[in-house]
Scaffold this active site. Structure first.
Site, short mmCIF file in Angstrom:
data_model
loop_
_atom_site.label_atom_id
_atom_site.label_comp_id
_atom_site.label_asym_id
_atom_site.label_seq_id
_atom_site.Cartn_x
_atom_site.Cartn_y
_atom_site.Cartn_z
N ASP A 1 89.07 -12.33 -118.10
CA ASP A 1 88.53 -12.35 -119.46
C ASP A 1 89.48 -11.60 -120.40
O ASP A 1 89.52 -10.36 -120.39
CB ASP A 1 87.13 -11.70 -119.44
CG ASP A 1 86.49 -11.65 -120.82
OD1 ASP A 1 87.16 -11.94 -121.82
OD2 ASP A 1 85.29 -11.31 -120.89
N ASP B 1 75.83 -13.88 -126.32
CA ASP B 1 77.05 -13.17 -125.97
C ASP B 1 77.34 -12.24 -127.15
O ASP B 1 77.77 -12.69 -128.20
CB ASP B 1 78.18 -14.19 -125.76
CG ASP B 1 79.55 -13.53 -125.58
OD1 ASP B 1 79.62 -12.29 -125.58
OD2 ASP B 1 80.54 -14.28 -125.47
#
Ligand code: AMP
Length: 617
Positions: A200, A16
């Site tokens: 998110d 990520d």
């Protein structure tokens, strides 16, 4: 827990690469797990700091340097990936380090002292650190990775991410959308079908994505968000309160003191995080000679500071759901990603608005990396029953005659995808054509964005319209576009991989789509004019060819009349009176139809006469 994993050669890690923090994860027999650094945390701040002695430091120590070395400490490089100065607008004003134009590439660079770095190089330094941490945790070398990016990243931004991996010595086997990875981490996979909303809220950005899962296929069907909304804004709100207190007590305005500001920023962030567990926090501020000032903040006061921002995230959720055509009762799951979702008010507002309790079982800072590790395992041959699909954000096509945009792949097509269309030449004896590749939603290329261009040359000279050029667009699973042109009679072929020179934000993509709707009527007329001009051009050429044929002696009066019509038609085609051009094309077409019939009739007569005289003799 067993930590047995695949043989080193086969290991593919999930990364990520975040705006604020980056981390890696890997699949184990017990499921995916994040890889810890020496500091017992998997999070590596996505920050690089360049020191006086030429050394560069990465991660937590680099973030600490933001106070003492602000102009040489680079954070948020992800925002710069695949972007030009124009794309960034006033975003660069918010950065303490210097951004410069990258010259011919049109992409920005980060200027540190005498040197400049591409955002890819900065990201590569971060990826290099992620790789080092992963190798130390696993005890062997790592060469392959799956890297996640926001769902709205365009081709240029995905390519920039791939380049960064390459510079760091990693092969990016797949670029996966962050929301898809988050849904995967929650195991919302083959066994379940339905709609998932991924909310998110990180440090600097907010993204909401609506995913549809059908028969093991993940598809991002809508995205919305704000590239400048996140935990940093909440820090700023607390900072402003602290600075007010300092000003009140000492009369000092700290705005122009970057080092003091950085220190207050760090304190504000710490207070904010504490408020996720406590209902009140305190901070003693050293004011030098004076008594330290006591700053207090209750959770309720903090919630009032951030409520308007959070309401905006809810409005984005509604807009994404509307785009996806999904009502609240059709939402099966809501997944939380990003550190700021730890704020209790976020949970409450999202639950109230979407009518579902969000998933918070997994650490919101780790969930994307864990999902990337699952996808990595699919690619390494572990998990076999998952297929990941993503979508093309804007239509792709080529320029055709007169500046028209011919779309081969339409927006929202699922990648990988392929399309082919046949094109031809408009002028006799052409031995090459230019293929200009564009991205956009409008009808004329002048209103779209050029992604690349190449020439197909060296096919034999033929009359206009005879060559058959098959143009193929192939977008692979990573979003890389390959355009191939092949002249079918001669087999001559040329192709390019399109690496666009610019990036686009999701807001821009939305703007482009909105503009195409606003301009639909006007665009349609402009397109019709282009098509009529092309038709007039073809009529003029065709008629001249027939008039010049020796087999067809056209009477002088007809010839003169047609010549006059041709001149008139050409004059109309040069103007922009659409109805007049349309009428002229129609009437001239009708008139020359007779000529064409006569031509064919004459040709048949010649043929019959020849045949008769041959049989007689
Ligand atoms: P991310 O970009 O997902 O790494 O999220 C980082 C953001 O989450 C930063 O603004 C952090 O301050 C924020 N954050 C992390 N933990 C918490 C917490 N417990 N409460 C509120 N915000 C947090």
């Amino acid at each position: 827990m067993s930590t047995e994993i695949n043989a080193p050669d086969d290991v593919v890690i999930g990364i990520d690469l975040g705006t604020t923090n980056s981390l890696a994860a890997v699949m184990t027999p017990d499921g995916p797990r994040v890889l810890m650094g020496a500091d017992a945390s998997p999070l590596i701040p996505s920050v690089v700091s360049f020191l006086d002695n030429g050394e560069q430091i990465v991660g937590r120590p680099a973030r600490a340097m933001a106070v003492s070395n602000p102009r040489r400490t680079v954070h948020s490089a992800k925002r710069l990936m695949g972007r030009g100065l124009e794309d960034l607008g006033d975003e660069t004003d918010k950065l303490a380090y210097r951004i410069v134009d990258g010259g011919s590439s049109k992409l920005v660079r980060v200027a540190i002292d005498e040197r400049t770095y591409t955002p890819q190089e900065i990201s590569a330094i971060i990826l290099g650190e992620v790789r080092r941490v992963a190798e130390a945790a696993l005890g062997h070398a790592v060469q392959k990775a799956v890297i996640t990016v926001p769902a709205y990243f365009d081709d240029a931004q995905r390519q920039a991410t791939r380049d960064a991996a390459q510079i760091a010595g990693l092969t990016a086997l797949r670029i996966v959308n962050e929301p898809t990875a988050a849904a995967l981490a929650y195991g919302l996979d083959t066994s379940r079908e339905g709609t998932v909303v991924v909310y998110d809220l990180g440090g600097g950005t907010f993204d909401v994505s609506v995913l549809k899962i059908t028969q093991g296929v993940y598809k991002v069907v809508a995205t919305a968000g704000d590239t400048h909304l996140g935990g940093d804004d909440f820090d700023n709100a607390i900072m402003a309160r602290i600075m007010d207190l300092v000003q009140e007590r000492t009369g000092t305005d700290l705005t122009a003191q970057p080092e003091a500001l950085q220190q207050i920023r760090l304190s504000a962030e710490a207070l904010k995080q504490e408020l996720s567990d406590k209902t009140e926090v305190k901070l003693e501020i050293d004011l030098g000679a004076d008594e330290p000032a006591l700053f207090t903040l209750t959770r309720t006061e903090f919630e009032d500071l951030i409520r308007a921002d959070l309401e905006r995230t809810i409005a984005c959720c509604r807009s994404a759901l509307a785009d996806a055509g999904v009502q609240n009762d059709a939402i099966d799951e809501v997944v939380f990603v990003g550190g700021s979702t730890r704020i209790p008010l976020v949970r409450q507002l999202v639950k109230d608005a979407l009518g579902r309790e969000p998933h918070t079982e997994l650490d919101p800072d780790r969930v994307v990396a864990l999902g990337a590790a699952i996808q990595a395992d699919v690619l390494a041959g572990g998990t076999k029953d998952l297929l990941l699909l993503d979508v093309i954000p804007l239509s792709l096509g080529i320029e055709t005659m007169g500046g028209a945009f011919s779309k081969l792949i339409t927006r929202n097509s699922t990648v990988p995808c392929q399309a082919e269309e046949l094109f031809s030449t408009s002028v006799d004896n052409q031995t090459g054509i230019d293929i200009n590749v564009y991205q956009g939603e409008r009808e004329l290329v002048a209103d779209c964005r050029q992604l690349g261009a190449f020439k197909l040359t060296g096919f034999p000279a033929m009359p206009a319209n005879l060559p058959k050029v098959a143009v193929t667009f192939l977008v692979d699973a990573d979003g890389v576009l390959t355009v191939t042109a092949r002249e079918q009679r001669s087999g001559v072929e040329a192709s390019i991989d399109v690496v666009p020179s610019h990036g686009l934000t999701r807001d821009e993509v939305r703007g482009i789509v909105r503009e195409s709707i606003v301009h639909a009527h006007q665009d349609f007329a402009a397109r019709e004019l282009v098509e009529l001009r092309n038709k007039a051009d073809a009529l003029v050429r065709g008629t001249r060819r027939v008039l010049d044929l020796p087999e067809l002696p056209v009477p002088e009066a007809t010839r003169a009349e047609l010549e006059a019509d041709l001149v008139a038609l050409q004059a109309l085609a040069a103007g922009d009176d659409l109805p007049a051009l349309k009428a002229a094309c129609q009437s001239f077409g009708d008139k020359t139809q007779t000529l064409a019939d006569d031509y064919i009739g004459a040709a048949i007569k010649v043929e019959l006469n020849r045949h008769a005289s041959e049989t007689k003799s």
